[in-house]
Design a protein around this motif. Structure first.
Motif, mmCIF file in Angstrom:
data_model
loop_
_atom_site.group_PDB
_atom_site.id
_atom_site.type_symbol
_atom_site.label_atom_id
_atom_site.label_comp_id
_atom_site.label_asym_id
_atom_site.label_seq_id
_atom_site.Cartn_x
_atom_site.Cartn_y
_atom_site.Cartn_z
ATOM 1 N N ASP A 117 31.825 39.475 44.769
ATOM 2 C CA ASP A 117 30.665 39.984 44.034
ATOM 3 C C ASP A 117 29.888 38.895 43.320
ATOM 4 O O ASP A 117 28.683 39.020 43.105
ATOM 5 N N LEU A 118 30.595 37.817 42.942
ATOM 6 C CA LEU A 118 29.953 36.750 42.180
ATOM 7 C C LEU A 118 30.651 35.432 42.462
ATOM 8 O O LEU A 118 31.875 35.343 42.386
ATOM 9 N N TYR A 119 29.853 34.430 42.810
ATOM 10 C CA TYR A 119 30.349 33.063 42.937
ATOM 11 C C TYR A 119 29.900 32.297 41.704
ATOM 12 O O TYR A 119 28.746 32.433 41.263
ATOM 13 N N ALA A 151 25.530 40.228 46.010
ATOM 14 C CA ALA A 151 26.322 39.214 45.307
ATOM 15 C C ALA A 151 25.406 38.133 44.746
ATOM 16 O O ALA A 151 24.304 37.914 45.233
ATOM 17 N N ALA A 162 30.335 37.399 51.006
ATOM 18 C CA ALA A 162 29.679 38.005 49.848
ATOM 19 C C ALA A 162 29.459 39.499 50.033
ATOM 20 O O ALA A 162 29.136 39.973 51.120
ATOM 21 N N ARG A 209 19.580 36.062 45.649
ATOM 22 C CA ARG A 209 20.738 36.963 45.662
ATOM 23 C C ARG A 209 21.084 37.195 47.104
ATOM 24 O O ARG A 209 20.225 37.347 47.955
#
Length: 191
Positions: free
Chosen positions: A112-114, A141, A137, A190
């Motif tokens: 969900d998030l890097y 994400a 992702a 995104r």
């Protein structure tokens, strides 16, 4: 520049020994980066991958600020991962892996998030690495990271080169992984 072999050996070992000094050097950056991470995570933190997590400072701050998220810190250096694991103590929503993030991230999909505190600068093949991250992702994400701008925008880099015997500095496009490989321009996207 710094290679994978450097991070799994001598360079990673030195950074593991000096992790406290590294954290102190980023003490003004850390709150800004951490706030951006929390804002990007939103109420449903989900799976968060810290790219090039080093000794774990960003991973640990994310895990503490986002208790409903699962943070996975990934780094090439076994000694940095050992430090990160030690620092994590009994914090239950963070795990660390010694691996190449581009090849290991698929095991943690969907991400969900890097996040990354300077880790994204060291991909040997950035295009291929970011393609792997994109594949793993989740829809929507995000990526939150810090890195250096081009050499000319970094006073410390310009002054260091100017103070060296060969003041001309590197010529041509630098393509090796490291903090100042290519001129970049800020962008936001995104997945």
């Amino acid at each position: 520049m710094t290679s994978d072999r450097d991070w799994t050996g001598r360079v990673g070992d030195i950074w593991a020994t000096e992790w406290r000094r590294t954290d102190r050097s980023f003490e003004r950056l850390a709150p800004v980066l951490n706030a951006a991470i929390v804002a990007a995570a939103g109420p449903q933190a989900g799976t968060i991958v810290d790219i090039g997590c080093g000794a774990g400072a960003t991973s640990l701050a994310s895990a503490q600020a986002l208790p409903d998220g699962q943070v996975i810190g990934i780094d090439l250096s076994p000694k940095l991962i050992a430090v990160a694991n030690h620092r994590a103590g009994s914090l239950g929503n963070v795990a660390f892996r010694c691996a190449d993030v581009a090849s290991a991230v698929g095991m943690h999909a969907p991400v969900d998030l890097y996040v990354s505190r300077h880790g994204v600068m060291f991909f040997a093949d950035p295009v291929a690495a970011f393609a792997q991250l994109d594949e793993a992702a989740a829809p929507g994400a995000a990526l939150v990271f810090s890195c250096f701008a081009e050499r000319a925008a970094n006073r410390w880099a310009v002054e260091t080169v100017a103070g060296a015997d060969d003041a001309s500095g590197p010529t041509g496009a630098m393509t090796a992984p490291g903090p100042l490989p290519l001129p970049i321009r800020p962008m936001s996207r995104r997945c």
